[in-house]
Design a protein around this motif. Structure first.
Motif, PDB file in Angstrom:
ATOM      1  N   TYR A  85       0.820  -1.215   0.000  1.00  0.00           N
ATOM      2  CA  TYR A  85       0.000   0.000   0.000  1.00  0.00           C
ATOM      3  C   TYR A  85       0.857   1.269   0.000  1.00  0.00           C
ATOM      4  O   TYR A  85       0.374   2.345  -0.314  1.00  0.00           O
ATOM      5  N   ASP A 124      -7.315  -8.687   4.809  1.00  0.00           N
ATOM      6  CA  ASP A 124      -8.693  -8.587   4.309  1.00  0.00           C
ATOM      7  C   ASP A 124      -9.667  -9.204   5.318  1.00  0.00           C
ATOM      8  O   ASP A 124     -10.687  -8.608   5.674  1.00  0.00           O
ATOM      9  N   VAL A 127      -9.959  -7.146   8.623  1.00  0.00           N
ATOM     10  CA  VAL A 127     -10.697  -5.897   8.440  1.00  0.00           C
ATOM     11  C   VAL A 127     -12.191  -6.199   8.354  1.00  0.00           C
ATOM     12  O   VAL A 127     -13.020  -5.533   8.989  1.00  0.00           O
ATOM     13  N   ALA A 128     -12.555  -7.238   7.628  1.00  0.00           N
ATOM     14  CA  ALA A 128     -13.972  -7.590   7.488  1.00  0.00           C
ATOM     15  C   ALA A 128     -14.595  -7.935   8.844  1.00  0.00           C
ATOM     16  O   ALA A 128     -15.767  -7.669   9.089  1.00  0.00           O
ATOM     17  N   ARG A 135      -5.661   3.860  10.930  1.00  0.00           N
ATOM     18  CA  ARG A 135      -6.112   4.403   9.636  1.00  0.00           C
ATOM     19  C   ARG A 135      -5.435   5.723   9.331  1.00  0.00           C
ATOM     20  O   ARG A 135      -5.084   6.485  10.221  1.00  0.00           O
ATOM     21  N   GLY A 139      -9.120   7.352   5.517  1.00  0.00           N
ATOM     22  CA  GLY A 139      -9.869   6.137   5.803  1.00  0.00           C
ATOM     23  C   GLY A 139      -9.168   4.865   5.361  1.00  0.00           C
ATOM     24  O   GLY A 139      -9.668   3.765   5.580  1.00  0.00           O
ATOM     25  N   LEU A 140      -8.007   5.021   4.701  1.00  0.00           N
ATOM     26  CA  LEU A 140      -7.258   3.835   4.274  1.00  0.00           C
ATOM     27  C   LEU A 140      -6.394   3.309   5.417  1.00  0.00           C
ATOM     28  O   LEU A 140      -6.157   4.009   6.399  1.00  0.00           O
ATOM     29  N   LEU A 141      -5.915   2.097   5.253  1.00  0.00           N
ATOM     30  CA  LEU A 141      -5.116   1.472   6.304  1.00  0.00           C
ATOM     31  C   LEU A 141      -3.727   2.084   6.393  1.00  0.00           C
ATOM     32  O   LEU A 141      -3.090   2.365   5.365  1.00  0.00           O
TER      33      LEU A 141
ATOM     34  N   ALA B 137     -13.882 -12.278   2.593  1.00  0.00           N
ATOM     35  CA  ALA B 137     -13.635 -10.850   2.810  1.00  0.00           C
ATOM     36  C   ALA B 137     -13.243 -10.120   1.529  1.00  0.00           C
ATOM     37  O   ALA B 137     -12.497 -10.653   0.719  1.00  0.00           O
ATOM     38  N   PRO B 138     -13.732  -8.896   1.350  1.00  0.00           N
ATOM     39  CA  PRO B 138     -13.282  -8.083   0.225  1.00  0.00           C
ATOM     40  C   PRO B 138     -11.891  -7.489   0.496  1.00  0.00           C
ATOM     41  O   PRO B 138     -11.425  -7.534   1.638  1.00  0.00           O
ATOM     42  N   GLU B 139     -11.259  -6.967  -0.526  1.00  0.00           N
ATOM     43  CA  GLU B 139      -9.949  -6.328  -0.375  1.00  0.00           C
ATOM     44  C   GLU B 139     -10.029  -5.273   0.742  1.00  0.00           C
ATOM     45  O   GLU B 139     -10.957  -4.466   0.796  1.00  0.00           O
ATOM     46  N   ALA B 140      -9.033  -5.316   1.640  1.00  0.00           N
ATOM     47  CA  ALA B 140      -9.107  -4.539   2.883  1.00  0.00           C
ATOM     48  C   ALA B 140      -9.359  -3.048   2.643  1.00  0.00           C
ATOM     49  O   ALA B 140     -10.173  -2.434   3.322  1.00  0.00           O
ATOM     50  N   ASN B 141      -8.669  -2.459   1.670  1.00  0.00           N
ATOM     51  CA  ASN B 141      -8.800  -1.015   1.475  1.00  0.00           C
ATOM     52  C   ASN B 141     -10.053  -0.632   0.684  1.00  0.00           C
ATOM     53  O   ASN B 141     -10.274   0.544   0.404  1.00  0.00           O
ATOM     54  N   ILE B 143     -12.864  -1.030   2.015  1.00  0.00           N
ATOM     55  CA  ILE B 143     -13.741  -0.529   3.081  1.00  0.00           C
ATOM     56  C   ILE B 143     -13.038   0.672   3.699  1.00  0.00           C
ATOM     57  O   ILE B 143     -12.032   0.521   4.386  1.00  0.00           O
ATOM     58  N   LEU B 144     -13.541   1.868   3.446  1.00  0.00           N
ATOM     59  CA  LEU B 144     -12.923   3.047   4.049  1.00  0.00           C
ATOM     60  C   LEU B 144     -13.495   3.225   5.454  1.00  0.00           C
ATOM     61  O   LEU B 144     -14.700   3.168   5.649  1.00  0.00           O
ATOM     62  N   VAL B 145     -12.603   3.422   6.411  1.00  0.00           N
ATOM     63  CA  VAL B 145     -13.051   3.652   7.783  1.00  0.00           C
ATOM     64  C   VAL B 145     -12.515   5.009   8.208  1.00  0.00           C
ATOM     65  O   VAL B 145     -11.297   5.191   8.299  1.00  0.00           O
ATOM     66  N   GLN B 190     -18.170  -1.847   8.744  1.00  0.00           N
ATOM     67  CA  GLN B 190     -18.376  -3.292   8.609  1.00  0.00           C
ATOM     68  C   GLN B 190     -19.454  -3.791   9.566  1.00  0.00           C
ATOM     69  O   GLN B 190     -20.042  -4.856   9.360  1.00  0.00           O
TER      70      GLN B 190
END
Lengths: 636, 260
Positions: A85, A124, A127-128, A135, A139-141, B137-141, B143-145, B190
Motif C-alpha cells: 500500500y 482482508d 478488516v472484514a 487508519r 480512511g485507508l489502512l 472478505a473483500p480487499e481490505a482497502n 472498506i474506508l473507515v 463493517q
C-alpha cells in the motif's frame, strides 16, 4: 522418513497446486467428522472458527477460562502483509525473501512463500471482522516499518495488535459456538494425546475446576498450543504458557524440530528483583523512532540526560549503518549483551541499554510520539516509575518466542498421522530467527487459510469414525495420566514446583541463552538431569487432584519443561554452527556475527523420543534454497 | 516491607467462604502485587497449607485474567491498571489489605479469589461479532473507515473482559462491558448490517445472565483498567432505542384475505 510433501513445480504455484490436489468433503457429510482443536489463541481460534463455518463438528479446548485470554493477546507491534500500500517496493517475493533471510536460512522455502502469499488475505479477513487497525485520515489502512526490513508493511492497532486480532478470532469462534458448530471446553488442559492404530484419535484432559480426567475422541487432532519460552522461567510469555501438549505429543511419536531455536527479544524491561515472575516486552516497533545507546565510558554512572552527545555510543547505528536500530532481533540482542559484558550496561544491575526518544520527540512532536506509542510509555512508567518522555527507557533482551516446535510437513501434519500443528507450536516458517510482526501473520495464516484446507483433505481420505472413548487406548492413557498426577501429589518433599522452575530457568539462561558453547551446554545437561531427579524426590504439591489446584497444574508443566530442557541442550550441542538466534561462540565471523556452516547444517533437526532415559534420535530434513541464495546475512 | 493480608478463602462454589489473616514479610518495592502473593504462596506451601488461588496469566495487564478487590476496590483502585500491574511501591510498610473476589450473582466464586466469568462469553455469543466467514472478505482497502470511527472503535475494543466493571457496580451491571463491544462493532462500517440485531440480542443476553442495569454511578469507569468511558453506555442505549424502533414488525394477517 521425513517427507515434507512439498508440491513440485514453481514455488509461486505450489500452494494453488496443492489446494487443487486436495480432496473435498461433501457439505452434507462434514458434520459427521469431529475435529479436536487444542488451544484457542490466534491459530487455534481461527482454525476452530473456520472449520466450524465449513460445517465440521469442532471440539475446542483451552486451559483458560475463555479463549480471549490466550497469550496471542499480548503481541503488541503489528502484523506483516505484502500489500504494498505504501508503493515502496514491497511484494510477496520480497516478504518471502526477507523472512527466509531473517530466519538465517534455516526455514523451508515453500512454507515461507505460502506465508507471504497468504499475508494479504489475512488483512482482508481481519478488516472484514472489524479489527480496528490504524487508519490514515482518508480512511485507508496505515502501516509502519519493523525490525529486519526496509519497507513499511506492518499493519497495527496502536500497541495492541495481538489483542485486536485475537478478539477478531475469538468473536468468530464465539459466533460458531452459538451456531452450535463448535463446542468450547474452557478450563480444560490437554495432558495426553491418544493414538489408535498409529493415528491421532483423541486427547485426555483435566478439568481444572473439578479435577476430572476426561477422554475425547475425534477424527483428527489439531494442536495450536503456543511456544515454550517459559522453559526459561523468566520470559515475556504469560505465566501459564507451557509445552505440555506438544511434549506429550512428542512422547507419543511426533518429532520435535529445532528445539534450540529460541528467540531473545531485544526490547524488554530489565530484571529488577529476585522475586520477579516474568519479563515485560516493549514492542520493538519502538526501535523505529527510539535510538539505542550506552555510554562510551565503562561504568559511567551519570544520569542519561547528563551524558553529552559525543560520549554516547549509538552502537547499532555505528555498526550497522544501513539498518541501524532496525537490525533483526538476534543481532540487536547479541549486541546489547556484548556492550553490557564490556561493562557499559546501564541501570542498577548493569544489565540494560538505553532506548532514547529525545530525537523523535524533537522531530515529530510529543503528541505524535504519544499517539504511536502512548500505551507502551504508560506501561513502562507503571512498571519502572520512570517517564520515558523525559528520560530514556532502559531495555534488555529476554526470552520471547520459540521458532522450534513439532515438525510438520507442508500441510502442517506432524509425523503422527492425523495430528496437525499450527501457530507457534509448529516449527515451520521462521527458521532460526523470527522477524518482528511475523508471529501474528503465521498464527493466522495457519488458522484461517492453511489448516481449513489441509485438515479436510485428511478427513476426506477416511470415512467418519465410529470410535469412542471406550476404546482401550483411551482407558490406558487415562490411567497413565491419573497415575502421574498421583505421583506428583505424593512425593511430599519440601520444595514448590515454582522454585524448581526458577532454578531450571536460570540454568538454561546462563548456559543455553544468548551465547552457547560446548562446555556450557554439557554443564547445563548435567545440571538439568540432576535437578530433574531432585524435582521428583523433593517436590511438594499441597492439596488434592479433585479440586481447583493451581500448584498441581504448575507441577505437571514444570515436569515436562525438564524433559524439554534436556532436548534443547542436546540440539544446541549438536548444532556446532551459529545461525540466527542460536549463537555458538565457537562459530563466529571475525567481527562477531553468527557464522553459519551451510555445508554441514543446512537441515532441520527433528528429534524422535526414544523413551525415558534414552538419548533422542536425530532425523534430518535437508533444506534447499533455490530462490533465496545462501549468503552471510549482513545488515551493515 | 511487611504487609498484613486478610484474604477470602473458599474451597469451591458450593462451600461457604471466610476471611483468613496472613502476614507477608520481606516485600520489596520493586515487586509486583502478584509477586507478593507468590511469596505468600511459597510460605503457605512450605507450611503445608493450600496456597491462595488467584487468576493471572500475562501479568502485564492485557489478558484480563486477573482481578480481585483490594480493600473493596477492583484491581486495587489505581487508575487505569489491572491488579497484576500494581507495584508494591504504591504501598507502605505495615499496610493492611483485604483481598476478596468479584462479588456478583453472575460471577460465582470457583475458589478463593477466582470467579466464573463465562457469562461474558455468552453475551458475546449473542451478537458480539461481525459475521464474515473466512475467505469471503473483500480487499481490505475497499472498506474506508474514517479515522475518527477507527479511533472510537479502538477505544471501545480495548476492553479486556476482566469483570471489574461488574464488581464495582452497585447493581452488578455488565453494561460497560456490553456497551464497549457494541460501540466497537457499531462504530465501524463493517458492523452496520448487523447493528440493530446485535444490540437487541446482546442487551437481552445481559438480562438473561442476571446482570443488573446501569443507574449512572460511574464506578465502572473509575475502576476500568482500560479506562472505557461510561459514555459508551449512552451509545448503547441510543442504539437500543434505534433498534427497537426499526425492528421489523410481524405482517398483519386479515382473516379471509389469505390465499388458499
Amino acid at each position: 522418513m521425513l517427507d515434507a510433501r512439498i508440491p513440485s513445480g514453481p514455488i509461486e504455484q505450489a500452494w494453488d497446486k496443492c489446494k487443487f490436489e486436495m480432496k473435498l468433503v461433501n457439505p452434507a457429510n462434514r458434520r459427521k467428522y469431529t475435529v479436536i482443536v487444542v488451544g484457542s489463541g490466534l491459530a487455534g481460534a481461527a482454525a476452530a472458527a473456520s472449520l466450524g463455518q465449513q460445517g465440521y463438528r469442532v471440539e475446542c479446548f483451552s486451559f483458560h477460562d475463555t479463549p480471549r485470554r490466550a497469550h496471542s493477546i499480548a503481541a503488541q507491534g503489528g502484523i506483516n502483509a505484502a500489500k504494498n500500500y505504501r508503493n515502496d517496493g514491497d511484494s510477496v517475493m520480497r516478504l518471502f525473501y526477507d523472512t527466509v533471510k531473517g530466519g538465517d536460512f534455516r526455514s523451508r522455502e515453500a512454507n515461507v512463500y505460502r506465508l507471504a502469499q497468504l499475508s494479504v488475505n489475512i488483512i482482508d479477513q481481519c478488516v472484514a471482522q472489524g479489527v480496528p487497525f490504524a487508519r490514515e485520515y482518508g480512511g485507508l489502512l496505515d502501516t509502519r516499518s519493523f525490525g529486519g526490513v526496509q519497507v513499511s508493511r506492518t499493519f497495527y492497532a496502536r500497541g495492541q495488535t495481538g489483542q485486536q486480532l485475537l478478539l477478531g478470532a475469538y468473536q468468530a469462534l464465539e459466533e460458531q459456538i452459538s451456531a452450535g458448530t463448535v463446542r468450547m471446553h474452557p478450563r480444560s488442559e490437554m495432558l495426553d494425546l491418544v493414538l489408535v492404530d498409529g493415528k491421532a484419535r483423541g486427547i485426555v484432559t483435566r478439568n481444572l475446576v473439578t479435577g476430572a480426567i476426561d477422554c475425547h475422541a475425534g477424527d483428527v487432532v489439531v494442536l495450536a498450543t503456543g511456544g515454550y519460552s517459559n522453559v526459561f522461567y523468566l520470559s515475556t510469555n504469560a505465566k501459564a504458557s507451557n509445552c505440555t501438549a506438544i511434549w506429550r505429543a512428542h512422547r507419543r511419536g511426533a518429532l520435535f524440530a529445532n528445539p534450540c531455536f529460541t528467540q531473545i527479544h531485544p526490547t524488554c524491561i530489565p530484571l529488577t528483583s529476585e522475586h520477579q515472575s516474568k519479563l515485560t516486552l516493549m514492542s520493538e516497533s519502538l526501535r523505529n523512532d527510539g535510538r539505542v545507546w550506552v555510554p562510551k565510558q565503562k561504568g559511567d554512572k551519570r544520569q542519561p540526560n547528563d551524558i553529552p552527545e559525543q560520549e554516547r555510543d549509538y552502537y547499532l547505528e555505528r555498526r550497522y549503518p544501513s539498518f541501524g536500530n532496525l537490525v533483526p532481533r538476534d543481532v540487536a540482542s547479541r549486541n546489547a549483551k556484548e556492550v553490557c559484558d564490556e561493562g557499559r550496561g546501564v541501570g542498577p544491575s548493569g544489565q540494560g541499554v538505553y532506548l532514547d526518544f529525545r530525537d523523535a520527540i524533537q522531530r515529530l512532536g510529543i503528541d505524535q510520539v504519544r499517539e504511536k506509542y502512548g500505551n507502551l510509555f504508560d506501561m513502562y512508567e507503571e512498571i519502572t516509575g520512570e517517564n520515558a518522555y523525559r528520560v530514556p527507557m532502559r531495555i534488555y533482551p529476554a526470552l520471547h518466542y520459540t521458532m522450534g516446535g513439532l515438525w510438520v510437513d507442508y500441510r502442517l501434519m506432524s509425523t503422527i498421522e492425523g495430528l496437525f500443528v499450527g501457530g507457534e507450536a509448529n516449527f515451520s516458517d521462521h527458521g532460526a530467527n523470527r522477524l518482528g510482526a511475523s508471529a501474528l501473520m503465521q498464527g493466522l495464516a495457519d488458522g484461517y487459510f492453511v489448516l481449513p484446507y489441509t485438515v479436510p483433505d485428511y478427513l476426506a481420505s477416511s470415512t467418519p469414525s465410529k470410535l469412542d472413548t471406550s476404546h482401550p487406548a483411551f482407558k490406558q492413557a487415562r490411567e497413565e495420566i491419573a497415575g502421574r498426577i498421583t505421583n506428583l501429589l505424593t512425593i511430599n518433599g519440601k520444595r514448590s514446583a515454582a522454585s524448581f522452575h526458577r532454578q531450571l530457568g536460570r540454568l538454561l539462561w546462563d548456559n543455553c541463552g544468548m551465547a552457547r558453547s560446548e562446555a556450557s551446554l554439557n554443564h547445563a545437561l548435567e545440571e538439568v538431569r540432576k535437578l530433574r531427579w531432585e524435582f521428583w524426590q523433593d517436590l511438594r504439591v499441597v492439596g488434592t487432584g479433585e479440586e481447583l489446584n493451581q500448584s498441581l497444574e504448575v507441577a505437571g508443566r514444570v515436569a515436562d519443561f525438564f524433559e524439554l530442557a534436556e532436548l534443547i541442550c542436546i540440539d544446541a550441542l549438536g548444532r556446532t554452527e551459529s545461525c540466527g538466534c542460536h549463537f555458538r561462540i565457537e562459530s563466529q565471523t571475525p567481527d562477531g556475527e553468527a557464522k553459519r556452516d551451510d555445508e554441514h547444517f543446512s537441515y532441520c533437526a527433528a528429534w524422535e523420543w526414544a523413551g525415558d532415559g534414552q538419548p533422542p534420535i536425530l532425523h534430518k530434513e535437508p533444506l534447499a534454497f533455490e530462490h533465496v541464495h545462501l549468503t552471510q546475512r549482513s545488515y551493515k | 516491607m511487611d504487609i498484613k493480608l486478610k484474604i477470602w478463602r473458599q474451597s469451591n462454589t458450593a462451600s461457604p467462604g471466610q476471611f483468613k489473616d496472613y502476614q507477608v514479610t520481606g516485600i520489596t518495592p520493586d515487586m509486583s502485587f502478584l509477586e507478593m502473593l507468590d511469596v505468600l504462596n511459597e510460605d503457605l506451601t512450605a507450611r503445608g497449607e493450600a496456597p491462595v488461588a488467584f487468576e493471572h496469566d500475562c501479568r502485564e495487564g492485557i489478558c484480563g485474567s486477573c482481578g480481585f478487590l483490594v480493600n473493596g476496590l477492583a484491581h486495587g483502585g489505581r487508575h487505569g491498571t489491572t491488579v497484576c500491574q500494581l507495584s508494591m511501591r504504591f504501598f507502605k510498610d505495615g499496610d493492611s489489605l483485604a483481598l476478596e473476589p468479584w462479588r456478583a450473582k453472575a460471577f460465582p466464586v470457583l475458589r478463593d479469589l477466582i470467579v466464573d466469568r463465562s457469562a461474558f462469553d455468552r453475551i458475546i455469543q449473542a451478537g458480539g461479532f461481525i459475521s464474515a466467514n473466512t475467505g469471503s472478505a473483500p480487499e481490505a482497502n475497499s472498506i474506508l473507515v474514517p479515522k475518527a470511527s477507527a479511533e472510537t472503535a479502538f477505544d471501545a475494543a480495548a476492553c479486556i473482559g476482566c469483570g471489574a466493571c461488574v464488581a464495582a457496580c452497585p447493581n452488578a451491571s455488565a453494561m460497560l462491558f456490553t456497551a464497549a463491544k457494541l460501540t466497537h462493532l457499531n462504530s465501524l462500517p463493517q458492523g452496520q448490517p448487523q447493528r440493530d440485531q446485535r444490540t437487541l440480542n446482546m442487551v437481552a443476553a445481559m438480562s438473561r445472565e442476571l446482570f443488573g442495569s446501569c443507574t449512572n454511578h460511574g464506578e465502572c469507569e473509575a475502576v476500568c483498567p482500560k479506562q472505557i468511558p461510561i459514555e459508551f453506555i449512552g451509545n448503547m442505549n441510543r442504539d437500543l432505542v434505534r433498534a427497537t424502533f426499526r425492528r421489523r414488525r410481524e405482517a398483519i394477517v386479515v382473516a379471509g384475505t389469505q390465499r388458499a
